[in-house]
Design a protein around this motif. Sequence first.
Motif: not given
Length: 72
Positions: A2-4, A7, A67
């Motif tokens: 996931t992008p989270e 990051e 990111l």
Amino acid sequence: MTPERLELLVTREMPFGKYKGRLIADLPGHYLAWFAREGFPKGQLGQLLALMHELDHNDLRALVEPLRKRSG
């Protein structure tokens, strides 16, 4: 992935060991490969190390660079 999670690779630091204090995204490939052979820690840290190992192993480290610039 996931992008989270991605990051977190550029914001979370390694909490122990030879590379304590280094961002997970900046850990060397040989260190990530050692964890892959010996076993990743339990929990979120282990998941992040496994993800970073996959990115490194598949030559995809560049995925975290945008990111890094955004979080930096």
